[in-house]
Design a protein around this motif. Structure first.
Motif, PDB file in Angstrom:
ATOM      1  N   ASP A 285      39.562  48.583 -95.295  1.00 40.65           N
ATOM      2  CA  ASP A 285      40.389  49.960 -95.020  1.00 40.65           C
ATOM      3  C   ASP A 285      40.102  51.114 -96.404  1.00 40.65           C
ATOM      4  O   ASP A 285      39.914  50.461 -97.375  1.00 40.65           O
ATOM      5  CB  ASP A 285      41.968  49.531 -95.327  1.00 40.65           C
ATOM      6  CG  ASP A 285      42.833  50.870 -95.013  1.00 40.65           C
ATOM      7  OD1 ASP A 285      43.389  51.245 -95.999  1.00 40.65           O
ATOM      8  OD2 ASP A 285      42.862  51.289 -93.533  1.00 40.65           O
ATOM      9  N   HIS A 286      40.010  52.295 -95.774  1.00 37.46           N
ATOM     10  CA  HIS A 286      39.745  53.296 -97.105  1.00 37.46           C
ATOM     11  C   HIS A 286      40.971  53.523 -98.139  1.00 37.46           C
ATOM     12  O   HIS A 286      40.274  53.459 -99.375  1.00 37.46           O
ATOM     13  CB  HIS A 286      39.746  54.838 -96.350  1.00 37.46           C
ATOM     14  CG  HIS A 286      38.635  54.757 -95.227  1.00 37.46           C
ATOM     15  ND1 HIS A 286      38.925  54.634 -93.899  1.00 37.46           N
ATOM     16  CD2 HIS A 286      37.404  54.988 -95.275  1.00 37.46           C
ATOM     17  CE1 HIS A 286      37.722  54.894 -93.410  1.00 37.46           C
ATOM     18  NE2 HIS A 286      36.823  55.223 -94.166  1.00 37.46           N
ATOM     19  N   GLN A 287      42.082  53.171 -97.655  1.00 40.56           N
ATOM     20  CA  GLN A 287      42.950  53.297 -98.643  1.00 40.56           C
ATOM     21  C   GLN A 287      43.014  51.933 -99.814  1.00 40.56           C
ATOM     22  O   GLN A 287      43.143  52.047-100.875  1.00 40.56           O
ATOM     23  CB  GLN A 287      44.515  53.222 -98.187  1.00 40.56           C
ATOM     24  CG  GLN A 287      45.654  53.449 -99.109  1.00 40.56           C
ATOM     25  CD  GLN A 287      45.677  54.976 -99.792  1.00 40.56           C
ATOM     26  OE1 GLN A 287      45.344  55.750 -99.100  1.00 40.56           O
ATOM     27  NE2 GLN A 287      45.786  54.911-101.123  1.00 40.56           N
ATOM     28  N   LEU A 312      33.955  51.926-100.446  1.00 39.16           N
ATOM     29  CA  LEU A 312      34.591  52.833 -99.593  1.00 39.16           C
ATOM     30  C   LEU A 312      33.965  53.974 -98.805  1.00 39.16           C
ATOM     31  O   LEU A 312      34.281  54.053 -97.700  1.00 39.16           O
ATOM     32  CB  LEU A 312      35.299  53.804-100.920  1.00 39.16           C
ATOM     33  CG  LEU A 312      36.019  55.269-100.365  1.00 39.16           C
ATOM     34  CD1 LEU A 312      37.063  54.708 -99.441  1.00 39.16           C
ATOM     35  CD2 LEU A 312      36.425  56.045-101.396  1.00 39.16           C
ATOM     36  N   LEU A 318      34.436  56.874 -91.603  1.00 34.92           N
ATOM     37  CA  LEU A 318      34.161  58.178 -92.608  1.00 34.92           C
ATOM     38  C   LEU A 318      33.236  58.969 -91.722  1.00 34.92           C
ATOM     39  O   LEU A 318      31.981  58.521 -91.879  1.00 34.92           O
ATOM     40  CB  LEU A 318      33.895  57.575 -93.834  1.00 34.92           C
ATOM     41  CG  LEU A 318      33.634  58.663 -95.038  1.00 34.92           C
ATOM     42  CD1 LEU A 318      34.903  59.572 -95.185  1.00 34.92           C
ATOM     43  CD2 LEU A 318      33.068  58.092 -96.182  1.00 34.92           C
ATOM     44  N   GLN A 379      43.882  62.339 -90.207  1.00 33.46           N
ATOM     45  CA  GLN A 379      43.105  61.092 -91.028  1.00 33.46           C
ATOM     46  C   GLN A 379      41.664  61.479 -91.688  1.00 33.46           C
ATOM     47  O   GLN A 379      41.647  60.867 -92.525  1.00 33.46           O
ATOM     48  CB  GLN A 379      42.975  60.046 -89.424  1.00 33.46           C
ATOM     49  CG  GLN A 379      42.368  58.723 -90.053  1.00 33.46           C
ATOM     50  CD  GLN A 379      42.234  57.776 -89.081  1.00 33.46           C
ATOM     51  OE1 GLN A 379      42.385  58.048 -87.993  1.00 33.46           O
ATOM     52  NE2 GLN A 379      41.748  56.628 -89.403  1.00 33.46           N
ATOM     53  N   GLN A 380      40.962  62.069 -90.704  1.00 36.83           N
ATOM     54  CA  GLN A 380      39.752  62.395 -91.713  1.00 36.83           C
ATOM     55  C   GLN A 380      39.882  63.351 -92.849  1.00 36.83           C
ATOM     56  O   GLN A 380      39.485  63.057 -94.022  1.00 36.83           O
ATOM     57  CB  GLN A 380      38.707  63.397 -90.745  1.00 36.83           C
ATOM     58  CG  GLN A 380      38.199  62.502 -89.636  1.00 36.83           C
ATOM     59  CD  GLN A 380      37.314  61.349 -90.174  1.00 36.83           C
ATOM     60  OE1 GLN A 380      36.677  61.643 -91.176  1.00 36.83           O
ATOM     61  NE2 GLN A 380      37.303  60.098 -89.605  1.00 36.83           N
ATOM     62  N   SER A 382      42.652  62.966 -94.729  1.00 35.30           N
ATOM     63  CA  SER A 382      43.181  62.126 -95.854  1.00 35.30           C
ATOM     64  C   SER A 382      41.844  61.330 -96.336  1.00 35.30           C
ATOM     65  O   SER A 382      41.705  61.144 -97.704  1.00 35.30           O
ATOM     66  CB  SER A 382      44.248  61.210 -95.153  1.00 35.30           C
ATOM     67  OG  SER A 382      44.665  60.171 -96.020  1.00 35.30           O
ATOM     68  N   ILE A 383      41.008  60.617 -95.659  1.00 29.31           N
ATOM     69  CA  ILE A 383      40.002  59.928 -95.877  1.00 29.31           C
ATOM     70  C   ILE A 383      39.175  61.065 -96.994  1.00 29.31           C
ATOM     71  O   ILE A 383      38.636  60.537 -98.029  1.00 29.31           O
ATOM     72  CB  ILE A 383      39.223  59.615 -94.855  1.00 29.31           C
ATOM     73  CG1 ILE A 383      39.970  58.646 -93.975  1.00 29.31           C
ATOM     74  CG2 ILE A 383      37.904  58.763 -95.282  1.00 29.31           C
ATOM     75  CD1 ILE A 383      39.210  57.889 -92.799  1.00 29.31           C
ATOM     76  N   THR A 384      38.937  62.027 -96.505  1.00 30.75           N
ATOM     77  CA  THR A 384      37.948  63.111 -97.476  1.00 30.75           C
ATOM     78  C   THR A 384      38.575  63.139 -98.705  1.00 30.75           C
ATOM     79  O   THR A 384      37.900  63.155 -99.813  1.00 30.75           O
ATOM     80  CB  THR A 384      37.885  64.307 -96.709  1.00 30.75           C
ATOM     81  OG1 THR A 384      37.305  64.212 -95.350  1.00 30.75           O
ATOM     82  CG2 THR A 384      36.869  65.207 -97.731  1.00 30.75           C
ATOM     83  N   CYS A 386      40.662  61.229-100.191  1.00 32.07           N
ATOM     84  CA  CYS A 386      40.483  59.727-101.151  1.00 32.07           C
ATOM     85  C   CYS A 386      38.960  59.943-101.874  1.00 32.07           C
ATOM     86  O   CYS A 386      38.752  59.442-102.663  1.00 32.07           O
ATOM     87  CB  CYS A 386      40.653  58.556-100.267  1.00 32.07           C
ATOM     88  SG  CYS A 386      42.202  58.290 -99.724  1.00 32.07           S
TER      89      CYS A 386
END
Length: 817
Positions: A285-287, A312, A318, A379-380, A382-384, A386
């Motif tokens: 998971d990314h988080q 990550l 991603l 969601q993308q 948020s991942i970016t 991170c």
């Protein structure tokens, strides 16, 4: 004719109405009335049936002895004295079999059975429970809790009813479980953690709910986490983890992440890193990967940070944040550049940018209708975020080895290898921002200049940052260059329009700057920089009413921003709205309670409104906060002089003289105040100190001559009088020379020699008049000296009483502001 006579024969033989032979109208028809068979066989004529109004007989005219042939109406059901309700058909006496006396024509209502009553109560329980759930989704915790309590009450009533009816086995346990679970959730949402934990504990101990016990423990762990009881939360999470099967990889990974977060709160970063590694091994998971990198950063483990960053980037899902039509935009950009070389650069760029905006608008509208696509975008994003934050932490962690630039370069390389070029470019922008934070302007500019050959969006962002950078350095030419480049790439760049407006504002082109800020606000209505600068430029143009609109809008966005409130107060004051200015300034004092400028402004407004008491209060507050403000000191001293309270004015003038020792006016004011209260000794010393520093000061010499005459010191009078004559001659010569030079300059401009000579003569005459004007200076405009009662005066007081050197009223030039 004979036949006609026979037809009407015997007509007159009938009894007439009211005649004695005929009797009454209602008399029985017999032979005595003159009735003949011939007349009976023939129908009577019209005249025999109609009776005129005058011929109608009243009741009194009838024969009383004759019986009245009235038909009775009693058989129809009517009566002159009814004893009951109107019921001609006798329906009231039919169908009285029911106990309530209802008619047999209505359907009989059967008594509800026990099962029907139970179903009705069950329906009400479900309705209240569903209402509580809906209120919980609407974030109305209090109303949801009330509904949940009502549902619990109704559910218990239903259970008791079924037990009393002998149907306790028919009561579904799922209904009670649902009600209790909803009530526990409402308690937790309302911060009633004790009641929530008690309900969850009861549900966990229930034998019928052992399958769901793990989920209840998760909720209990969340409550302990909210309370800050992290060891208890970890215990509950681990108990829930033991209850989950190994196949449930997703829930197990989330529980491990929760355990790691609890360890982070306890500052046990090693245990937290181990929990996050287990979560990554279970379900990547990314988080969780980002949390692992943060723990490695806290432990100072650079190798662990690099490994976590690689993990990550290896997590599926991603994607690069670049638009799908990035290549198409690049082709369009190349076409536009060729068109610009052909001579239609502005039109081609505008049309292409408009086409892109239109296509983006259609795509965004389609995405707005697709909720799943919107969730994917969020969601993308948020991942970016991170990834970018992880890259910055990685750069900080590697700063000891090769500097933060090395960390950014390594992260950029890893991103490009993973095929994430757009995110790599954003990492480079973060690197340039870090250079700016370290005041490494040249390095930041070098990074920004590498984007000149990138895509349009990146090129516009870099050009905007470069223009802002050169604005900070004061290089308006370079700032204008990169601002034009940013607008050429994207004319709908609001930040670029703001930078252009600032460049024009610094260059003095206020109208063009205002138009630039308006363009920025039209593109991005909530751009705070555009709104603030638009208000400022309107104030500089002297249009406070136009400045109020953007400033009020900005105040709605940023209600606690002191600069915005100050501009609103300034606009209200410029427009003549003193009450509005006071209101905004009072709001400003709540934001910055001890700002001397705000307090001084309030005092000035109240002084303008002639409210001296409130003005004095604000000026005194400003003086306590900032005691060296000469404007405030001067106002306070002047106020006490106007109030003839010279003792309170002396400390302010002495403080001003200490702040500006080279300014002689403060010493003159101090000496004048001493003289006004009768303290001739300190006054004489102050005048002598002034003459010692400035022997040519005419004002001090005049006062010394006058005071020495009052004190009976002829030797000092002659000495100071001689000094006064020399000083006045020097002052007159200097004034004449200044006037001559000024007139010469005017003569050179006009070329009129006659005017020049006349001006010179007038100036010399004025100078001669000033030289022999006597004592008419600062102290001569004070009020007449009031010596305190019983104080000994100097020698020659009787002669001084006739001298009016202090009898004139106070002049405003005594109190410079």
């Amino acid at each position: 004719m004979a036949n006609d006579d026979e037809l009407y024969s015997g007509y007159d033989d009938q009894g007439r109405v009211g005649s004695p032979a005929g009797g009454s109208v209602f008399q029985p028809l017999d032979g005595s009335a003159g009735f003949t068979p011939a007349a009976a066989s023939m129908p009577p004529g019209t005249a025999s049936t109609r009776l005129g109004t005058g011929m109608r007989m009243g009741t009194a005219a009838t024969d009383a002895s004759a019986a009245r042939p009235m038909t009775s109406n009693r058989g129809a059901g009517f009566s002159s004295n009814p004893k009951g309700r109107f019921d001609p058909f006798g329906q009231a006496n039919k169908g009285m079999a029911s106990a309530g006396g209802s008619s047999s024509l209505l359907p009989r209502k059967q008594a509800a059975s026990t099962e029907e009553v139970a179903r009705e109560m069950d329906k009400k329980v479900h309705e209240v429970l569903e209402a509580s759930v809906l209120l919980s989704q609407q974030k109305d915790a209090q109303a949801a809790l009330e509904k949940a309590l009502d549902a619990r009450k109704k559910e218990r009533q239903l259970a008791k009813f079924r037990e009393s009816a002998g149907q306790g086995d028919n009561h579904p346990p799922e209904l009670g479980f649902a009600v209790e679970l909803q009530l526990a959730s409402c308690y937790a949402a309302s911060k009633l953690y004790g009641e929530a934990l008690e309900l969850y504990g009861a549900l966990v101990k229930s034998k019928n709910l052992q399958v769901q016990a793990g989920r209840f423990r998760v909720n209990m762990g969340n409550i302990y986490f909210e309370q800050g009881k992290y060891p208890a939360a970890i215990k509950m999470y681990r108990m829930a983890l033991d209850a989950l099967p190994a196949a449930a990889a997703g829930p197990r990974a989330r529980l491990m992440t929760n355990i790691g977060l609890a360890f982070v709160q306890l500052a046990q970063y090693g245990d937290a890193a181990a929990a996050f590694e287990n979560a990554m091994d279970t379900a990547a998971d990314h988080q969780a990967a980002f949390n692992l990198l943060v723990c490695s950063y806290a432990l100072g483990d650079t190798e662990g940070m690099m490994a976590a960053f690689q993990r990550l980037l290896a997590v599926p899902g991603l994607a690069d944040s670049q638009d799908d039509d990035g290549e198409e935009r690049g082709n369009d950009s190349g076409t536009d550049e060729e068109g610009a070389a052909a001579g239609d650069e502005g039109l081609g760029s505008s049309l292409t940018s408009l086409k892109h905006r239109f296509r983006d608008g259609l795509r965004d509208a389609a995405g707005g209708r697709d909720q799943m696509k919107q969730e994917q975008k969020q969601q993308q994003a948020s991942i970016t975020k991170c990834v970018l934050t992880a890259a910055q932490l990685l750069a900080e962690g590697l700063a000891d080895k090769g500097g933060f630039a090395a960390g950014f370069d390594w992260a950029e390389e890893q991103l490009r290898q993973a095929g994430l070029g757009k995110i790599a470019a954003e990492v480079l922008l973060a690197k340039a921002s870090r250079h700016l934070a370290n005041k490494e302007v040249e390095a930041a500019a070098a990074v920004y200049k590498t984007f000149e050959r990138r895509g349009p969006a990146l090129r516009a962002a870099a050009a905007t940052n470069l223009s802002f950078l050169y604005l900070l350095e004061g290089d308006l030419a370079a700032a204008a260059k990169y601002t034009d480049l940013a607008l050429k790439t994207d004319r709908y760049n609001a930040q670029a329009h703001v930078n252009r407006g600032v460049v024009l504002l610094e260059a003095g082109s206020l109208e063009e700057a205002r138009q630039a800020f308006r363009d920025a606000a039209a593109i991005q209505p909530l751009c705070v920089q555009a709104l603030y600068n638009l208000g400022v430029v309107n104030l500089r143009l002297g249009e406070p009413e136009a400045a109020m609109l953007p400033l009020r809008k900005l105040h709605g966005l940023l209600p606690d921003q002191p600069e915005v409130v100050h501009c609103l107060a300034l606009a209200a004051d410029m427009s003549g709205d003193s009450a509005g200015a006071i209101r905004w300034l009072e709001v400003l004092t709540s934001l910055v309670p001890h700002d001397p400028g705000v307090l001084c402004k309030l005092g000035a407004i109240y002084h303008r409104l002639e409210e001296e008491v409130r003005s004095l209060g604000y000026y005194q507050d400003a003086h306590r906060v900032w005691p060296v403000n000469l404007d405030v000191i001067s106002w306070l001293g002047a106020f006490h002089v106007r109030s003839e309270v010279y003792e309170r004015a002396i400390p302010y003038f002495e403080l001003a003289a200490a702040i500006q020792p080279q300014e002689v006016k403060w010493a003159l004011m101090t000496a004048s105040c001493y003289r006004r209260i009768g303290a001739y000794g300190p006054a004489l010393k102050h005048y002598q100190s002034i003459v010692a520093v400035q022997p040519g000061n005419v004002e001090a010499l005049r006062y010394l001559v006058a005071m020495c005459q009052e004190l009976g010191r002829p030797g000092e009078v002659e000495r100071y009088a001689e000094m006064l004559r020399r000083a006045e001659r020097a002052e007159a010569v200097a004034a004449a020379a200044a006037a001559t030079s000024s007139a010469a300059a005017m003569q050179q401009q006009s070329g009129d020699n006659a005017d020049f000579q006349q001006t010179t003569l007038d100036t010399q005459a004025a100078a001669g008049t000033a030289a022999g004007s006597g004592i008419s200076s600062l102290d001569s405009r004070l009020a007449k000296n009031r010596r305190p009662t019983g104080q000994d005066g100097p020698a020659g007081a009787g002669k001084a009483a006739a001298d009016d050197w202090g009898a004139e009223p106070l002049g405003e030039d005594l109190l410079p502001m």
